[in-house]
Design a protein around this motif. Structure first.
Motif, PDB file in Angstrom:
ATOM      1  N   GLU A 188       0.772  -1.098   0.053  1.00  0.00           N
ATOM      2  CA  GLU A 188       0.065  -0.106  -0.094  1.00  0.00           C
ATOM      3  C   GLU A 188       0.766   1.179   0.013  1.00  0.00           C
ATOM      4  O   GLU A 188       2.064   1.190   0.455  1.00  0.00           O
ATOM      5  CB  GLU A 188      -0.750  -0.046   1.444  1.00  0.00           C
ATOM      6  CG  GLU A 188      -1.773   1.164   1.311  1.00  0.00           C
ATOM      7  CD  GLU A 188      -2.734   0.857   2.339  1.00  0.00           C
ATOM      8  OE1 GLU A 188      -2.986   1.968   3.215  1.00  0.00           O
ATOM      9  OE2 GLU A 188      -3.310  -0.029   2.957  1.00  0.00           O
ATOM     10  N   SER A 231      -7.712   1.037   0.588  1.00  0.00           N
ATOM     11  CA  SER A 231      -7.697   1.049   2.088  1.00  0.00           C
ATOM     12  C   SER A 231      -8.538   2.626   2.396  1.00  0.00           C
ATOM     13  O   SER A 231      -7.901   3.651   2.003  1.00  0.00           O
ATOM     14  CB  SER A 231      -6.231   0.979   2.367  1.00  0.00           C
ATOM     15  OG  SER A 231      -6.574   1.246   4.083  1.00  0.00           O
ATOM     16  N   ARG A 240      -4.146  -0.336  -2.806  1.00  0.00           N
ATOM     17  CA  ARG A 240      -3.336  -1.318  -2.245  1.00  0.00           C
ATOM     18  C   ARG A 240      -3.596  -2.622  -3.215  1.00  0.00           C
ATOM     19  O   ARG A 240      -4.560  -2.846  -3.961  1.00  0.00           O
ATOM     20  CB  ARG A 240      -4.319  -1.729  -0.732  1.00  0.00           C
ATOM     21  CG  ARG A 240      -3.910  -3.005  -0.122  1.00  0.00           C
ATOM     22  CD  ARG A 240      -4.628  -3.331   1.166  1.00  0.00           C
ATOM     23  NE  ARG A 240      -4.455  -2.269   2.042  1.00  0.00           N
ATOM     24  CZ  ARG A 240      -4.930  -2.498   3.429  1.00  0.00           C
ATOM     25  NH1 ARG A 240      -5.621  -3.423   3.707  1.00  0.00           N
ATOM     26  NH2 ARG A 240      -4.434  -1.535   4.283  1.00  0.00           N
TER      27      ARG A 240
END
Length: 445
Positions: A188, A231, A240
């Protein structure tokens, strides 16, 4: 002075000394800030493309700053998964992470690509990718930092890293050791939201290599697949990438280590059924030994897992079943031996001479005794409750006493030797049935 040093470094640099190249870039940046654009551009024809690193390049600003988001394509090579810990609920993996993106500020003429020294990454903008749920991570630095920077003529940058990371993996151990665990490796962006960067897998599931060739001590990789997600945080929505893989535990080790010994201990406890009731030391020794051995086996099976795990695992259920059957065999002998001793004690008074006076005295005493519901005497023969002289409450007490006598007679062992006879059949039969239900449930449900 700065320009003189720049020319001196340029004359000494022959294309292989990265330290001199770094000094060239630093002094070139200073010359640009001082306004010496023409001299620098005129003297850098031997370094195609590198003038973009200094002229107007700001490593603190992403490509397309203020415009469209940067698309970052990733690929992974799983070098190894060294350990999977059930007690800590994590796994340790060594991965090769490769990131690709295009920076139009680094476009140069030609169709060549340049592999730069890893230390020059400090001069470029790179994504702030991090591993979600990572407990410990480090970048390998033997003999130098294991990083790679490759620059293509169209401005594409390949940035590769070799990382070892310990990542949390939430495990469900209720079916241990016949369980299948699903773990994730999530990548991420830390600071850039979806308006700044977009994460994609380079080739979908084919972006991940090496995981199908892994050979783990306790697990087998069943399957894996890649996902693209977002996210949602308080500060924004962040891209992500997810690599999800399923690990099936190899149960053969546990069958040989735990299941077979516990089953043999249960079968060993059944040997006492073929030993006579009079052999007290032999039967007691078998019962106590099997109980203690089973207890040791249960403690050993739990030593590999953390005490904080509150799961009732499949192996605990099986060991509990085996312990119950072994303890039941020991209790069976206690019941059979007690019934045999009581029967022998009951026969002893019958061999003595019967005294008529004692019989009369006992009869008179029994008639004088008041019938009480709380102190009912269970006799071998039922009392006739149809006597007209008896009162209603006495008849009720008499009926209840006869009913209780019948119920108790069902559980009275008339022949203690039959206990072992029935146990020889019932214990193996019930143990086989329990095993069928146990393995069917944990393997197919």
């Amino acid at each position: 002075t700065t320009y003189s040093l720049y020319r001196l470094y340029e004359e000494e640099w022959e294309g292989g000394d990265c330290k001199l190249l770094l000094r060239l870039m630093i002094h070139r940046s200073c010359l640009i800030r001082l306004g010496h654009f023409k001299n620098v551009l005129k003297d850098t024809t031997s370094l195609p493309g590198f003038e973009n690193l200094t002229m107007g390049y700001n490593k603190y600003l992403r490509p397309y700053f203020g415009g469209e988001p940067v698309q970052i394509a990733m690929s992974l090579d799983i070098a190894s998964i060294s350990s999977i810990s059930e007690s800590d609920m994590d796994y340790t993996a060594t991965i090769y992470l490769r990131q690709r993106w295009t920076d139009p500020r680094l476009v140069f003429h030609g169709n060549k690509s340049f592999t730069l020294d890893a230390r020059l990454v400090e001069l470029l903008w790179v994504p702030d990718t991090y591993i979600v749920e990572s407990k410990r991570s480090f970048l390998h630095d033997v003999t130098v930092g294991n990083r790679l920077i490759r620059l293509f003529s169209n401005g594409t940058i390949l940035y590769a890293l070799r990382i070892t990371t310990t990542v949390a993996c939430n495990m469900d151990l209720s079916k241990y050791p016949m369980d299948t665990q699903t773990c994730r490796l999530q990548l991420e962006s830390w600071g850039y939201d979806e308006n700044d960067v977009i994460f994609t897998w380079l080739r979908g599931n084919d972006s991940v290599h090496g995981i199908e060739k892994l050979r783990l001590s306790q697990y087998t990789v069943e399957r894996y697949y890649t996902l693209v997600s977002k996210s949602q945080q308080e500060t924004g929505s962040y891209p992500r990438l997810i690599l999800q893989f399923e690990l099936r535990r190899n149960v053969l080790y546990f069958i040989l280590e735990t299941y077979v010994p516990s089953t043999l201990l249960v079968m060993l406890s059944w040997v006492s059924f073929w030993i006579t009731l009079d052999s007290v030391p032999a039967r007691t020794c078998i019962g106590v030994t099997t109980v203690l051995s089973m207890t040791t086996l249960m403690i050993g099976s739990r030593s590999s897992l953390s005490k904080t795990n509150c799961f009732i695992k499949a192996i605990d259920v099986y060991l509990g079943i085996c312990f119950s059957f072994i303890f039941g065999a020991l209790v069976e002998y206690a019941v059979a031996h007690y019934s045999s001793s009581q029967k022998c004690a009951a026969k002893a008074p019958q061999e003595d001479e019967v005294n008529i006076t004692n019989i009369l005295n006992s009869s008179i005493t029994s008639y004088k005794r008041k019938i009480s519901f709380t102190s009912i005497e269970i006799s071998s023969d039922n009392v006739n409750c149809s006597d007209l002289t008896m009162k209603t409450h006495e008849k009720i007490k008499c009926v209840l006493r006869n009913k209780m006598h019948r119920i108790i007679s069902y559980f009275t062992i008339q022949n203690p030797s039959n206990v072992d006879h029935y146990s020889k059949l019932l214990f193996p039969l019930f143990f086989m049935l329990v095993n069928v239900f146990y393995w069917a449930y944990y393997l197919y449900f």
